[in-house]
Scaffold this motif. Structure first.
Motif, mmCIF file in Angstrom:
data_model
loop_
_atom_site.group_PDB
_atom_site.id
_atom_site.type_symbol
_atom_site.label_atom_id
_atom_site.label_comp_id
_atom_site.label_asym_id
_atom_site.label_seq_id
_atom_site.Cartn_x
_atom_site.Cartn_y
_atom_site.Cartn_z
ATOM 1 N N ASN A 1 50.335 46.785 37.186
ATOM 2 C CA ASN A 1 50.446 46.191 38.518
ATOM 3 C C ASN A 1 49.061 45.791 38.999
ATOM 4 O OD1 ASN A 1 53.269 46.705 38.744
ATOM 5 N ND2 ASN A 1 52.821 48.829 39.305
ATOM 6 N N TYR A 2 49.010 44.756 39.825
ATOM 7 C CA TYR A 2 47.732 44.286 40.364
ATOM 8 C C TYR A 2 47.874 44.035 41.852
ATOM 9 C CZ TYR A 2 43.682 41.219 41.142
ATOM 10 O OH TYR A 2 42.527 40.648 41.619
ATOM 11 N N ALA A 3 47.086 44.745 42.655
ATOM 12 C CA ALA A 3 47.111 44.590 44.106
ATOM 13 C C ALA A 3 45.781 45.049 44.690
ATOM 14 C CB ALA A 3 48.261 45.388 44.716
ATOM 15 N N VAL B 1 43.397 49.843 24.144
ATOM 16 C CA VAL B 1 42.171 49.336 23.526
ATOM 17 C C VAL B 1 42.165 47.810 23.610
ATOM 18 C CG1 VAL B 1 42.045 51.302 21.953
ATOM 19 C CG2 VAL B 1 43.199 49.213 21.223
ATOM 20 N N ASP B 2 41.015 47.217 23.272
ATOM 21 C CA ASP B 2 40.877 45.749 23.277
ATOM 22 C C ASP B 2 41.326 45.150 24.600
ATOM 23 O OD1 ASP B 2 39.971 45.876 20.677
ATOM 24 O OD2 ASP B 2 41.943 45.524 19.804
ATOM 25 N N MET B 3 41.001 45.808 25.699
ATOM 26 C CA MET B 3 41.403 45.311 27.013
ATOM 27 C C MET B 3 40.475 44.193 27.472
ATOM 28 S SD MET B 3 42.552 48.732 29.087
ATOM 29 C CE MET B 3 41.071 49.667 28.699
ATOM 30 N N LYS B 4 41.091 43.123 27.975
ATOM 31 C CA LYS B 4 40.320 41.979 28.447
ATOM 32 C C LYS B 4 40.887 41.464 29.767
ATOM 33 C CE LYS B 4 39.067 40.303 23.822
ATOM 34 N NZ LYS B 4 39.161 39.151 22.887
ATOM 35 N N VAL B 5 39.988 41.073 30.667
ATOM 36 C CA VAL B 5 40.367 40.451 31.931
ATOM 37 C C VAL B 5 40.075 38.967 31.826
ATOM 38 C CG1 VAL B 5 39.911 40.339 34.403
ATOM 39 C CG2 VAL B 5 39.933 42.551 33.231
ATOM 40 N N ASN B 6 41.091 38.147 32.127
ATOM 41 C CA ASN B 6 40.959 36.690 32.045
ATOM 42 C C ASN B 6 40.472 36.240 30.665
ATOM 43 O OD1 ASN B 6 41.732 36.729 34.709
ATOM 44 N ND2 ASN B 6 39.650 36.491 35.507
ATOM 45 N N LEU C 1 41.386 38.486 39.179
ATOM 46 C CA LEU C 1 42.137 38.704 37.936
ATOM 47 C C LEU C 1 43.315 37.746 37.851
ATOM 48 C CD1 LEU C 1 43.067 41.991 36.215
ATOM 49 C CD2 LEU C 1 44.896 40.383 36.735
ATOM 50 N N ASN C 2 43.384 36.990 36.800
ATOM 51 C CA ASN C 2 44.523 36.121 36.511
ATOM 52 C C ASN C 2 45.381 36.677 35.379
ATOM 53 O OD1 ASN C 2 43.951 34.058 38.436
ATOM 54 N ND2 ASN C 2 42.330 33.305 37.094
ATOM 55 N N SER C 3 44.716 37.245 34.388
ATOM 56 C CA SER C 3 45.453 37.821 33.267
ATOM 57 C C SER C 3 44.746 39.083 32.772
ATOM 58 C CB SER C 3 45.584 36.813 32.121
ATOM 59 O OG SER C 3 44.315 36.540 31.550
ATOM 60 N N PHE C 4 45.533 39.948 32.163
ATOM 61 C CA PHE C 4 45.018 41.202 31.614
ATOM 62 C C PHE C 4 45.751 41.450 30.306
ATOM 63 C CE2 PHE C 4 45.487 45.897 31.259
ATOM 64 C CZ PHE C 4 44.150 46.206 31.066
ATOM 65 N N SER C 5 45.001 41.665 29.231
ATOM 66 C CA SER C 5 45.618 41.905 27.919
ATOM 67 C C SER C 5 45.119 43.216 27.340
ATOM 68 C CB SER C 5 45.316 40.744 26.962
ATOM 69 O OG SER C 5 43.925 40.630 26.731
ATOM 70 N N LYS D 1 50.388 44.860 18.509
ATOM 71 C CA LYS D 1 50.221 43.474 18.924
ATOM 72 C C LYS D 1 49.643 43.470 20.351
ATOM 73 C CE LYS D 1 54.748 43.218 21.138
ATOM 74 N NZ LYS D 1 56.070 42.558 21.198
ATOM 75 N N PRO D 2 49.049 42.367 20.796
ATOM 76 C CA PRO D 2 48.537 42.336 22.167
ATOM 77 C C PRO D 2 49.662 42.238 23.194
ATOM 78 C CG PRO D 2 48.184 40.223 21.087
ATOM 79 C CD PRO D 2 48.689 41.165 20.029
ATOM 80 N N PHE D 3 49.495 42.916 24.310
ATOM 81 C CA PHE D 3 50.384 42.801 25.457
ATOM 82 C C PHE D 3 49.623 42.038 26.540
ATOM 83 C CE2 PHE D 3 51.812 46.525 23.172
ATOM 84 C CZ PHE D 3 53.186 46.430 23.215
ATOM 85 N N ILE D 4 50.326 41.210 27.304
ATOM 86 C CA ILE D 4 49.650 40.363 28.296
ATOM 87 C C ILE D 4 50.358 40.463 29.646
ATOM 88 C CG2 ILE D 4 48.931 38.022 28.887
ATOM 89 C CD1 ILE D 4 48.884 37.392 25.904
ATOM 90 N N PHE D 5 49.568 40.679 30.672
ATOM 91 C CA PHE D 5 50.047 40.671 32.056
ATOM 92 C C PHE D 5 49.400 39.501 32.783
ATOM 93 C CE2 PHE D 5 48.774 41.637 36.424
ATOM 94 C CZ PHE D 5 50.000 41.826 37.042
ATOM 95 N N GLU D 6 50.202 38.732 33.532
ATOM 96 C CA GLU D 6 49.680 37.634 34.323
ATOM 97 C C GLU D 6 49.965 37.895 35.788
ATOM 98 O OE1 GLU D 6 51.326 34.007 32.871
ATOM 99 O OE2 GLU D 6 49.961 33.899 31.167
ATOM 100 N N SER D 7 48.948 37.769 36.627
ATOM 101 C CA SER D 7 49.099 38.047 38.045
ATOM 102 C C SER D 7 49.905 36.942 38.722
ATOM 103 C CB SER D 7 47.743 38.190 38.706
ATOM 104 O OG SER D 7 47.095 36.930 38.782
ATOM 105 N N LYS D 8 50.459 37.245 39.888
ATOM 106 C CA LYS D 8 51.235 36.260 40.631
ATOM 107 C C LYS D 8 50.361 35.087 41.061
ATOM 108 C CE LYS D 8 54.597 39.601 42.395
ATOM 109 N NZ LYS D 8 55.197 40.221 43.620
#
Length: 227
Positions: A153-155, A172-177, A201-205, A217-224
């Motif tokens: 979650n992102y807030a 691991v291998d966490m990246k922002v945008n 933050l636009n995306s988080f993987s 595999k990578p998981f990806i979260f995209e902010s609203k």
């Protein structure tokens, strides 16, 4: 002048299992409920013997009595290996509905040379540390199935990672945008962690460390905001 000993703690993602010719043959230990023992091998690829001292600590950095290591201290000759065994003790006192985590430590102490005995030269002690997980039987899902349950979650410029599973999960291998990197983090069962200062933050993987030290595999979260 008395000889000074410098203890070097070595970390890879969470901890190192290899340094300068000294290594352990595993990156983590999974001790399942019902296992009679677990083994781990210390490898010495150096032209010098070492005295190795083994201990297990809990998350509060206190020595644990839940496991017994045999032998707890030994000499490993140059260019050789030595196998240790871990036996259960009082595991019935650990939670049955989730994993418990400990830290297995092997401290390799080199022999003192004649010039070290009469001077103040440093004697480097290498400490190899890996995680030891105790895994109860009959958990409601497998470790592999738990990877998909992690949510983000992102807030208010803060990222929250939720772990609703009975497993310790290391991200691991966490990246922002897709550019900014974040250090690896472990999330305890049925809990969450927060990562502040995530402005813009636009995306988080992320990837998850599996039982064998590999990654998913990578998981990806995209902010609203991006959507």
């Amino acid at each position: 002048m008395k000889n000074i000993t410098l203890t070097v703690l070595l970390f890879l993602t969470s901890f190192l299992t290899y340094s300068a010719g000294l290594s352990l043959n595993k990156t983590r230990i999974i001790f399942n409920e019902g296992d009679k023992s677990a083994s781990i091998t210390f490898k010495n690829n150096v032209d010098s013997p070492f005295l190795v001292q083994n201990e297990i600590y809990n998350v509060d950095n206190q020595k644990s009595d839940f496991f017994v290591i045999t032998p707890s201290i030994f000499r490993v000759e140059k260019n050789s290996t030595f196998m240790m065994r871990i036996f259960p003790a009082s595991l019935n006192l650990l939670p049955k509905d989730r994993e418990s985590v400990f830290y297995f430590s092997s401290r390799a102490i080199p022999p003192k040379r004649n010039d070290e005995k009469s001077s103040g030269k440093l004697s480097i002690v290498t400490n190899l540390v890996i995680k030891l997980y105790y895994r109860p039987e009959n958990l409601p899902m497998t470790a592999k199935d738990s990877y998909e349950k992690i949510s983000v979650n992102y807030a208010n410029n803060t990222l929250t990672v939720n772990n609703p599973t009975p497993y310790y999960t290391t991200l691991v291998d966490m990246k922002v945008n897709n550019t900014r990197k974040i250090k690896n983090k472990m999330v305890a069962p049925y809990s969450n962690i927060t990562i502040p200062d995530m402005v813009g933050l636009n995306s988080f993987s992320w990837r998850i460390m599996n039982d064998y030290g590999g990654t998913t595999k990578p998981f990806i979260f995209e902010s609203k905001a991006k959507k």
